[in-house]
Scaffold this motif. Sequence first.
Motif, mmCIF file in Angstrom:
data_model
loop_
_atom_site.group_PDB
_atom_site.id
_atom_site.type_symbol
_atom_site.label_atom_id
_atom_site.label_comp_id
_atom_site.label_asym_id
_atom_site.label_seq_id
_atom_site.Cartn_x
_atom_site.Cartn_y
_atom_site.Cartn_z
ATOM 1 N N UNK A 343 32.499 38.729 31.467
ATOM 2 C CA UNK A 343 33.286 39.814 32.145
ATOM 3 C C UNK A 343 34.228 40.676 31.164
ATOM 4 N N UNK A 344 34.754 39.929 30.093
ATOM 5 C CA UNK A 344 35.520 40.388 29.322
ATOM 6 C C UNK A 344 34.886 41.583 28.407
ATOM 7 N N UNK A 345 33.752 41.530 28.008
ATOM 8 C CA UNK A 345 32.927 42.249 27.404
ATOM 9 C C UNK A 345 33.033 43.632 27.939
ATOM 10 N N UNK A 346 33.240 43.819 29.149
ATOM 11 C CA UNK A 346 33.127 45.172 29.897
ATOM 12 C C UNK A 346 34.510 45.875 29.800
ATOM 13 N N UNK A 347 35.434 45.020 29.410
ATOM 14 C CA UNK A 347 37.115 45.668 29.188
ATOM 15 C C UNK A 347 37.282 46.582 27.964
ATOM 16 N N UNK A 348 37.859 47.410 27.995
ATOM 17 C CA UNK A 348 38.386 47.948 26.710
ATOM 18 C C UNK A 348 38.334 47.322 25.620
ATOM 19 N N UNK A 349 38.049 47.592 24.455
ATOM 20 C CA UNK A 349 37.768 46.579 23.122
ATOM 21 C C UNK A 349 39.220 46.051 22.731
ATOM 22 N N UNK A 350 40.095 47.144 23.070
ATOM 23 C CA UNK A 350 41.674 46.850 22.175
ATOM 24 C C UNK A 350 42.258 45.967 23.175
ATOM 25 N N UNK A 351 41.729 45.601 24.693
ATOM 26 C CA UNK A 351 42.411 44.790 25.327
ATOM 27 C C UNK A 351 41.511 43.518 25.605
ATOM 28 N N UNK A 352 40.540 43.393 24.833
ATOM 29 C CA UNK A 352 39.488 42.143 24.920
ATOM 30 C C UNK A 352 40.300 40.967 24.398
ATOM 31 N N UNK A 353 41.297 40.983 23.295
ATOM 32 C CA UNK A 353 41.851 39.697 22.558
ATOM 33 C C UNK A 353 42.831 39.458 23.656
ATOM 34 N N UNK A 354 43.339 40.109 24.366
ATOM 35 C CA UNK A 354 44.269 39.785 25.431
ATOM 36 C C UNK A 354 43.826 39.220 26.669
ATOM 37 N N UNK A 355 42.673 39.576 27.075
ATOM 38 C CA UNK A 355 41.997 38.969 28.205
ATOM 39 C C UNK A 355 41.518 37.508 27.863
ATOM 40 N N UNK A 356 41.039 37.520 26.550
ATOM 41 C CA UNK A 356 40.322 36.219 26.076
ATOM 42 C C UNK A 356 41.512 35.235 26.018
ATOM 43 N N UNK A 357 42.749 35.761 25.461
ATOM 44 C CA UNK A 357 43.923 34.614 25.512
ATOM 45 C C UNK A 357 44.199 34.225 26.993
ATOM 46 N N UNK A 358 44.314 35.208 27.849
ATOM 47 C CA UNK A 358 44.548 34.908 29.335
ATOM 48 C C UNK A 358 43.724 33.905 29.629
ATOM 49 N N UNK A 359 42.266 34.154 29.480
ATOM 50 C CA UNK A 359 41.445 33.100 30.053
ATOM 51 C C UNK A 359 41.573 31.673 29.480
ATOM 52 N N UNK A 360 41.855 31.624 28.071
ATOM 53 C CA UNK A 360 42.363 30.235 27.642
ATOM 54 C C UNK A 360 43.350 29.670 28.450
ATOM 55 N N UNK A 361 44.476 30.340 28.540
ATOM 56 C CA UNK A 361 45.440 29.783 29.486
ATOM 57 C C UNK A 361 44.786 29.427 30.740
ATOM 58 N N UNK A 362 44.006 30.236 31.452
ATOM 59 C CA UNK A 362 43.828 29.776 32.755
ATOM 60 C C UNK A 362 42.609 28.602 32.733
ATOM 61 N N UNK A 363 41.988 28.270 31.747
ATOM 62 C CA UNK A 363 41.254 27.257 31.679
ATOM 63 C C UNK A 363 42.159 25.889 31.532
#
Length: 380
Positions: A343-363
Amino acid sequence: MSNTTKGRLVSLDALRGFVMFWIMSGEHIVHALAKAAPFPIFIWMSSQLHHAEWNGITFYDMIFPVFLFVAGVSMPYSFEKKLQAANVKTPRELPAAEKQKIYLSMLRRTCILIVLGFVVNGLLRFDGLENTRLASVLGRIGLAWFFAGIIYLNFDLKKQLIWFAGILIGYYAAMKWIPVPNFGAGVLTKEGSLEGYIDRMFLPGRLHSKVYDPEGLLSTIPAVSTALLGVFLGTFLRAKDYFSTNVKLLLMTFTAIILILTGMLWDFDFPINKHLWTSSFVCFVGGFSILFFIFFYVIIDLFGFHKWVFPLILIGSNSILIYIAAEGLVDFKHTADYVFGGLIQYTPIVWQPFFAALSVTFIQLLLLYFLYKKRWFLKI
C-alpha cells in the motif's frame, strides 16, 4: 511473564509509555515527517529527537532519566503491600528477615537487567569480550534503582535527602577536583573527564564512544539521585493524610521549578550534560520529570481521562519488553513492510518513509495490545 496489572499506577504506565514511545519508533516518525513536510515546528521537533553533541540538552536527552525517575516513583507503591503485611508504616521498620528477602529480590532484578543489557548490546553474537559493550541503559536502570532502594529501605526521609544532595555534591567535587593523568582536574571533555578516564581504566569491553561510555561506571552514581527523586515523589504521593490534592500539586510544581532553576544555575560551573550525567543535569531533568508526571497524574488519576492515553499504557505496561524487542531482537520493520509495503508504494515518494515509520509503530502496538489483552507483562 506476569498475568496481572493489579496495583499499577495508570499515570505511571502512561508516562513510562510516553518516553518509551520515542525510543521504540516515535523518533523515526518525526524525522520522516520533518523531511516530508519541512515546516519549522516539525524541523524543531526532529532536532529535539537527537542527543546533544556534548554540553546542553534536548528532549531526547530527557527520555532515559525520566524513565529512571518513574522507576523510583513506583518503589514506595511496590513496597506498600509488604508494609501492610508487616503492620509497619515505614520500610525501616520492616523485620530483618523480610528486608533480606527484599534485598535478594532487588539484587535478582538488577542482575537480570544487567544481563538483558548485555544481550541488547550483542552479547549473543559472541564477538569476544573486547568487542562487546558491557555498559547499558538497562544495566544503569538496574544499578541506580537498586542503590536508591537500599537507601529508601534503610534511612528516613531526612537522611534520604542528605544522600541525594551528598551524591550530587560528591560527584561534582570528584569531577572538578580529582586530576586525570595528562589532563589535570576539572577538564569536562570526552577525553579529559574523570568519568571517561575511569571507563577507560576499569570498564571491560568496548566503550560506546571509544574514550568514554555514556552509561559508564562513575556517571552511574549520580543516576542514583535521579531514581531517588522519583522515590521522594512516590513517598509524597502516598502521604494521603497530610496534604490536600491541590496543595500537593502546588508543592510538586514549586519543587520542579526549584530543581530546574538549580540545574540552570549549576550549569554555569558544571554544565548540563547527559553523557556525563552531571549534577546539574540531574536537577534540571528532575524538575521536568516532575512536570511531566503532574501532567499525566492530573489528566488520568484526578480527571479520570484514560481512553486517549491507552496506546501509551500499552507501551508503558510492557516497556522493558518493547525496548528489548525494538533495540534489535525483533525486526518490526520487516513485518511492517510485508504487511503495508504494497500500500505504501502507492503513496507520494516523499511521504513513504513517514508511512513506513507509522506502520512499524502500528505493528508494535498490535503486539503490545495482544500481550495486554492476555495480561502478559514482562515482570522483572
